[in-house]
Design a protein around this motif. Structure first.
Motif, PDB file in Angstrom:
ATOM      1  N   ILE A  22      18.873  -0.124  -8.661  1.00 52.88           N
ATOM      2  CA  ILE A  22      18.039  -1.334  -8.637  1.00 52.88           C
ATOM      3  C   ILE A  22      16.614  -0.989  -8.219  1.00 52.88           C
ATOM      4  CG2 ILE A  22      17.688  -3.538  -7.441  1.00 52.88           C
ATOM      5  CD1 ILE A  22      20.766  -3.807  -7.396  1.00 52.88           C
ATOM      6  N   GLU A  23      16.482  -0.088  -7.250  1.00 58.27           N
ATOM      7  CA  GLU A  23      15.152   0.333  -6.815  1.00 58.27           C
ATOM      8  C   GLU A  23      14.378   0.971  -7.980  1.00 58.27           C
ATOM      9  OE1 GLU A  23      13.159   2.980  -3.247  1.00 58.27           O
ATOM     10  OE2 GLU A  23      15.041   3.676  -4.131  1.00 58.27           O
ATOM     11  N   GLY A  24      15.056   1.786  -8.780  1.00 60.00           N
ATOM     12  CA  GLY A  24      14.405   2.392  -9.943  1.00 60.00           C
ATOM     13  C   GLY A  24      13.954   1.350 -10.947  1.00 60.00           C
ATOM     14  N   GLN A  25      14.778   0.326 -11.188  1.00 61.57           N
ATOM     15  CA  GLN A  25      14.414  -0.735 -12.124  1.00 61.57           C
ATOM     16  C   GLN A  25      13.227  -1.536 -11.598  1.00 61.57           C
ATOM     17  OE1 GLN A  25      18.227  -2.678 -12.370  1.00 61.57           O
ATOM     18  NE2 GLN A  25      18.753  -1.635 -14.276  1.00 61.57           N
ATOM     19  N   ILE A  26      13.225  -1.821 -10.304  1.00 60.21           N
ATOM     20  CA  ILE A  26      12.110  -2.551  -9.711  1.00 60.21           C
ATOM     21  C   ILE A  26      10.826  -1.729  -9.804  1.00 60.21           C
ATOM     22  CG2 ILE A  26      11.166  -3.415  -7.516  1.00 60.21           C
ATOM     23  CD1 ILE A  26      14.058  -4.310  -6.852  1.00 60.21           C
ATOM     24  N   ASN A  27      10.913  -0.435  -9.524  1.00 60.54           N
ATOM     25  CA  ASN A  27       9.723   0.425  -9.635  1.00 60.54           C
ATOM     26  C   ASN A  27       9.189   0.464 -11.058  1.00 60.54           C
ATOM     27  OD1 ASN A  27       9.533   1.089  -6.925  1.00 60.54           O
ATOM     28  ND2 ASN A  27      10.891   2.840  -7.116  1.00 60.54           N
ATOM     29  N   GLN A  28      10.095   0.463 -12.032  1.00 58.32           N
ATOM     30  CA  GLN A  28       9.663   0.450 -13.430  1.00 58.32           C
ATOM     31  C   GLN A  28       8.925  -0.847 -13.753  1.00 58.32           C
ATOM     32  OE1 GLN A  28      12.885   0.796 -16.215  1.00 58.32           O
ATOM     33  NE2 GLN A  28      11.520   1.069 -17.960  1.00 58.32           N
ATOM     34  N   ILE A  29       9.434  -1.964 -13.280  1.00 61.08           N
ATOM     35  CA  ILE A  29       8.768  -3.252 -13.503  1.00 61.08           C
ATOM     36  C   ILE A  29       7.407  -3.268 -12.819  1.00 61.08           C
ATOM     37  CG2 ILE A  29       8.872  -5.722 -12.964  1.00 61.08           C
ATOM     38  CD1 ILE A  29      11.927  -5.490 -13.398  1.00 61.08           C
ATOM     39  N   LEU A  30       7.344  -2.772 -11.583  1.00 58.51           N
ATOM     40  CA  LEU A  30       6.064  -2.733 -10.867  1.00 58.51           C
ATOM     41  C   LEU A  30       5.054  -1.842 -11.582  1.00 58.51           C
ATOM     42  CD1 LEU A  30       7.296  -2.598  -7.163  1.00 58.51           C
ATOM     43  CD2 LEU A  30       6.247  -4.534  -8.362  1.00 58.51           C
ATOM     44  N   ASN A  31       5.508  -0.712 -12.125  1.00 61.88           N
ATOM     45  CA  ASN A  31       4.606   0.167 -12.877  1.00 61.88           C
ATOM     46  C   ASN A  31       4.087  -0.538 -14.130  1.00 61.88           C
ATOM     47  OD1 ASN A  31       4.799   2.297 -11.081  1.00 61.88           O
ATOM     48  ND2 ASN A  31       6.508   3.243 -12.154  1.00 61.88           N
TER      49      ASN A  31
END
Length: 114
Positions: free
Chosen positions: A31-40
């Motif tokens: 989930i952290e990876g998905q959130i980081n992708q959205i933030l990027n």
């Protein structure tokens, strides 16, 4: 009248719970990876105001999103989240920033983040 405190968990119950931690941590990392992708993606996106006029009618909004008017209507009326529009004398107008945010939220929902 106070409720009696619940019995403390047994050592066996505590150890069973601890055994689930690795799977939980892995899910949180995903989930952290998905959130980081959205933030990027959000960081790379240009603000709507920098793209010219921020207000669009339904036809222009569908074109802006590169979708058909029928698909745009589906997103307006039948999906969660719904597209946010503003009524001005009976005509619905859409902000580019709201359209961009809808795309991000819809993508997050499709990824299972919500």
């Amino acid at each position: 009248m106070q409720a009696e405190p619940s019995a403390a968990p047994t050592l066996e119950q505590l150890l069973a719970g601890v055994a689930n931690y690795p799977a939980l941590l892995e899910r949180l990392r995903s989930i952290e990876g998905q959130i980081n992708q959205i933030l990027n993606n959000l960081a790379r996106a240009k603000p709507a105001e920098a793209n010219g006029d921020g207000w669009l009618d339904a036809k222009a909004a569908a074109k802006y999103m590169c979708i058909s008017p029928c698909t745009f209507d589906k997103y307006r009326y039948r999906t969660e989240p719904k597209l946010k529009g503003y009524n001005l004398d009976g005509k619905m107008l859409y902000k580019k920033a709201d359209l961009d945010m809808f795309i991000m939220l819809y993508a997050a929902q499709s990824s299972g983040l919500s």
